[in-house]
Design a protein around this motif. Structure first.
Motif, PDB file in Angstrom:
ATOM      1  N   LEU A   5      49.945  33.681   4.854  1.00 25.44           N
ATOM      2  CA  LEU A   5      49.762  34.524   6.044  1.00 25.44           C
ATOM      3  C   LEU A   5      49.485  33.766   7.333  1.00 25.44           C
ATOM      4  N   ALA A   6      48.937  32.579   7.261  1.00 26.35           N
ATOM      5  CA  ALA A   6      48.487  31.891   8.475  1.00 26.35           C
ATOM      6  C   ALA A   6      49.459  30.792   8.887  1.00 26.35           C
ATOM      7  N   VAL A   7      49.717  30.743  10.183  1.00 27.84           N
ATOM      8  CA  VAL A   7      50.447  29.639  10.801  1.00 27.84           C
ATOM      9  C   VAL A   7      49.435  28.976  11.737  1.00 27.84           C
ATOM     10  N   TRP A   8      49.188  27.688  11.514  1.00 25.15           N
ATOM     11  CA  TRP A   8      48.147  26.980  12.245  1.00 25.15           C
ATOM     12  C   TRP A   8      48.713  26.296  13.483  1.00 25.15           C
ATOM     13  N   CYS A   9      47.818  25.826  14.355  1.00 27.63           N
ATOM     14  CA  CYS A   9      48.222  25.324  15.672  1.00 27.63           C
ATOM     15  C   CYS A   9      49.221  24.174  15.589  1.00 27.63           C
ATOM     16  N   ARG A  10      49.062  23.239  14.662  1.00 26.74           N
ATOM     17  CA  ARG A  10      50.005  22.118  14.595  1.00 26.74           C
ATOM     18  C   ARG A  10      51.396  22.606  14.228  1.00 26.74           C
ATOM     19  N   THR A  11      51.467  23.584  13.350  1.00 25.23           N
ATOM     20  CA  THR A  11      52.766  24.162  13.001  1.00 25.23           C
ATOM     21  C   THR A  11      53.384  24.832  14.214  1.00 25.23           C
ATOM     22  N   LEU A  12      52.589  25.550  14.984  1.00 24.61           N
ATOM     23  CA  LEU A  12      53.105  26.184  16.205  1.00 24.61           C
ATOM     24  C   LEU A  12      53.571  25.135  17.211  1.00 24.61           C
ATOM     25  N   GLU A  13      52.862  24.009  17.304  1.00 19.33           N
ATOM     26  CA  GLU A  13      53.307  22.933  18.199  1.00 19.33           C
ATOM     27  C   GLU A  13      54.667  22.396  17.758  1.00 19.33           C
ATOM     28  N   ALA A  32      55.592  37.781  17.210  1.00 15.29           N
ATOM     29  CA  ALA A  32      55.677  38.502  15.933  1.00 15.29           C
ATOM     30  C   ALA A  32      54.346  38.538  15.188  1.00 15.29           C
ATOM     31  N   GLY A  33      53.410  37.667  15.571  1.00 14.09           N
ATOM     32  CA  GLY A  33      52.171  37.532  14.811  1.00 14.09           C
ATOM     33  C   GLY A  33      50.961  38.123  15.507  1.00 14.09           C
ATOM     34  N   LEU A  34      49.826  37.895  14.903  1.00 16.83           N
ATOM     35  CA  LEU A  34      48.543  38.363  15.402  1.00 16.83           C
ATOM     36  C   LEU A  34      47.640  37.148  15.569  1.00 16.83           C
ATOM     37  N   LYS A  35      47.203  36.872  16.819  1.00 16.27           N
ATOM     38  CA  LYS A  35      46.308  35.751  17.080  1.00 16.27           C
ATOM     39  C   LYS A  35      44.909  36.085  16.569  1.00 16.27           C
ATOM     40  N   LEU A  36      44.294  35.109  15.913  1.00 19.73           N
ATOM     41  CA  LEU A  36      42.917  35.280  15.457  1.00 19.73           C
ATOM     42  C   LEU A  36      42.005  34.390  16.281  1.00 19.73           C
ATOM     43  N   SER A  63      44.793  22.451  21.915  1.00 24.17           N
ATOM     44  CA  SER A  63      46.214  22.766  21.773  1.00 24.17           C
ATOM     45  C   SER A  63      46.527  24.016  22.574  1.00 24.17           C
ATOM     46  N   ARG A  64      47.729  24.077  23.064  1.00 21.44           N
ATOM     47  CA  ARG A  64      48.204  25.313  23.693  1.00 21.44           C
ATOM     48  C   ARG A  64      48.130  26.461  22.680  1.00 21.44           C
ATOM     49  N   TYR A  65      48.243  26.121  21.431  1.00 20.21           N
ATOM     50  CA  TYR A  65      48.206  27.099  20.344  1.00 20.21           C
ATOM     51  C   TYR A  65      46.916  26.912  19.541  1.00 20.21           C
ATOM     52  N   GLY A  66      45.799  26.958  20.212  1.00 16.27           N
ATOM     53  CA  GLY A  66      44.505  26.722  19.579  1.00 16.27           C
ATOM     54  C   GLY A  66      43.955  27.937  18.864  1.00 16.27           C
ATOM     55  N   PHE A  67      44.764  28.525  17.995  1.00 16.58           N
ATOM     56  CA  PHE A  67      44.357  29.718  17.250  1.00 16.58           C
ATOM     57  C   PHE A  67      45.198  29.814  15.984  1.00 16.58           C
ATOM     58  N   PRO A  68      44.627  30.386  14.925  1.00 15.64           N
ATOM     59  CA  PRO A  68      45.469  30.708  13.775  1.00 15.64           C
ATOM     60  C   PRO A  68      46.304  31.944  14.118  1.00 15.64           C
ATOM     61  N   LEU A  69      47.527  31.939  13.677  1.00 21.30           N
ATOM     62  CA  LEU A  69      48.425  33.071  13.908  1.00 21.30           C
ATOM     63  C   LEU A  69      48.729  33.702  12.560  1.00 21.30           C
ATOM     64  N   MET A  70      48.433  34.972  12.452  1.00 22.18           N
ATOM     65  CA  MET A  70      48.704  35.687  11.211  1.00 22.18           C
ATOM     66  C   MET A  70      50.141  36.192  11.243  1.00 22.18           C
ATOM     67  N   VAL A  71      50.963  35.607  10.397  1.00 19.83           N
ATOM     68  CA  VAL A  71      52.363  35.998  10.253  1.00 19.83           C
ATOM     69  C   VAL A  71      52.674  35.954   8.762  1.00 19.83           C
TER      70      VAL A  71
END
Length: 186
Positions: A44-52, A66-70, A92-100
């Protein structure tokens, strides 16, 4: 034209690898034994490094939409909050777990690959392979039983825990089982 790199397995790893190779201008072919995509949420989780990394492929915004920021999570027992964890970072610009859900991750990557001309070839199984002086000789089996012989400069096994590639090479699946029980219901 160079023969395409063969990727075996169209889960998140194989799909992302195909997107990365294509982004670098390398031709690839992606085969998957399963006849249809999995419809379960699984991971379920996409982490910041993956988003980078996805950002480098031009895909991070698609995932974020498409996801939900936690921002955090809490654990409760007997109606009392035991702990609250802050899950954000300014590093990170994406400093959050993303629920997808994983099935959404796979759909987004599959759609991207279709747009760039790399279809997922379903019901195609890697049966055997052998290293040659120029790469790898592979035998693929299609749903109708037809076998296809092909030469590829690289074979990438992204086919999970029961990997034909890993088993053929005699490589162990290292790691340990999670000692706790978890339930994920769809």
């Amino acid at each position: 034209m160079t023969s395409p790199i063969l990727l075996v397995g169209a889960g998140p790893v194989g799909l992302t690898m195909a997107a990365a190779l294509t982004h670098q201008g390398l031709p690839c072919r992606l085969v998957e034994k399963a006849p249809v995509p999995n419809d379960k949420s699984k991971a379920l989780a996409v982490w910041c490094r993956t988003l980078e990394l996805l950002d480098g492929l031009g895909l991070a915004d698609t995932f974020v939409q498409a996801g939900l920021k936690l921002s955090g999570g809490s654990m409760y027992a007997d109606g009392q909050r035991l702990v609250h964890l802050h899950l954000t970072s300014d590093e990170s610009r994406y400093g959050f777990p993303l629920m997808v859900p994983q099935n959404v991750t796979e759909r987004l990557l599959t759609e991207h690959l279709a747009r760039v001309g790399v279809p997922v070839e379903r019901s195609v199984e890697l049966v055997t392979f052998a290293e040659t002086s120029d790469g790898v000789h592979c035998t693929l089996r299609h749903a109708d039983g037809r076998e296809e012989q092909l030469e590829t400069p690289w074979l990438l096994g992204c086919d999970g825990a029961h990997s034909t590639v890993r088993h053929t090479l005699g490589l162990e699946f290292t790691g340990q089982a999670e000692p706790n029980d978890w339930m994920l219901a769809d």
